[in-house]
Write an enzyme that holds these catalytic residues in place. Structure first.
Site, PDB file in Angstrom:
ATOM      1  N   TYR A 177       0.838  -1.197   0.000  1.00 35.70           N
ATOM      2  CA  TYR A 177       0.000   0.000   0.000  1.00 35.70           C
ATOM      3  C   TYR A 177       0.879   1.256   0.000  1.00 35.70           C
ATOM      4  O   TYR A 177       0.674   2.183  -0.781  1.00 35.70           O
ATOM      5  CB  TYR A 177      -0.935  -0.030   1.214  1.00 35.70           C
ATOM      6  N   GLU A 198     -11.445   5.782   5.472  1.00 39.78           N
ATOM      7  CA  GLU A 198     -10.769   6.596   6.499  1.00 39.78           C
ATOM      8  C   GLU A 198     -11.704   6.855   7.676  1.00 39.78           C
ATOM      9  O   GLU A 198     -11.286   6.807   8.830  1.00 39.78           O
ATOM     10  CB  GLU A 198     -10.271   7.921   5.909  1.00 39.78           C
ATOM     11  N   TRP A 257      -5.055   1.561  10.704  1.00 39.62           N
ATOM     12  CA  TRP A 257      -5.229   1.479   9.254  1.00 39.62           C
ATOM     13  C   TRP A 257      -4.956   0.056   8.783  1.00 39.62           C
ATOM     14  O   TRP A 257      -5.572  -0.413   7.831  1.00 39.62           O
ATOM     15  CB  TRP A 257      -4.328   2.481   8.542  1.00 39.62           C
TER      16      TRP A 257
END
Length: 188
Positions: free
Chosen positions: A16, A38, A46
């Site tokens: 990522y 988010e 995350w």
């Protein structure tokens, strides 16, 4: 390669970081997806959301705002029973509210990309951080984005969430200057 230290830990995180985080994103639907993810990440890591991202795409109809805006009680119940996503009633409701707000905003002939990117004058901000300790959690620009999104009816769009969105979608380049991605993202 001396990556930003936050991405070390597992392959999906590094992938990522190396291919997506901080790359300027202008596609409306992809920006909508990142806003939902988010917001869902609030209070979680995350890494948790990244591991569940494909499940989110499946469960939320590939983040199609038209479809999400029409979710009924049966669909909400199915989502809350889906162990592949974060089963939080408020966050699921926020995704539906956000789809409705997105449709209202874009019905006024404004692209979601233009709406979000105007907070950085349509150009990525090129920060020059040397350490993670220097990277802010929010800024005046993310404060303004948060306020505008809230006024437009979006949920789970606090300033810290907006700043994370700005980072992930390349509105700000917060790769550390020691990270090769800092220059690579800047060149885009």
């Amino acid at each position: 390669m001396q990556r930003c230290p936050w991405c070390e830990g597992f392959d999906l995180y590094r992938e990522y970081h190396d291919s997506e985080w901080g790359v300027p994103l202008h596609d409306d639907r992809s920006l909508f997806e990142m806003l939902i993810l988010e917001g869902t990440q609030a209070g979680l890591s995350w890494a948790t959301i990244l591991r569940k991202r494909e499940n989110y795409r499946r469960a939320f109809d590939d983040f199609d705002p038209q479809r999400i805006a029409r979710y009924d009680a049966a669909k909400v119940a199915a989502l809350l029973a889906d162990s592949g996503i974060v089963r939080n009633r408020a966050k699921v409701a926020a995704a539906i509210d956000n789809a409705k707000a997105y449709l209202a905003l874009t019905a006024e002939r404004q692209s979601f990309s233009d709406f979000l990117w105007h907070f950085v004058d349509h150009l990525p901000i090129q920060n020059q951080w040397l350490t993670l300790a220097e990277v802010p959690a929010r800024t005046e620009r993310s404060d303004a984005m948060s306020k505008a999104l809230g006024q437009a009816g979006f949920k789970f769009v606090g300033s810290k969430i907006c700043y994370a969105l700005m980072q992930s979608t390349g509105m700000v380049n917060d790769h550390l200057t020691t990270c090769p991605r800092h220059v690579e993202v800047q060149a885009r």
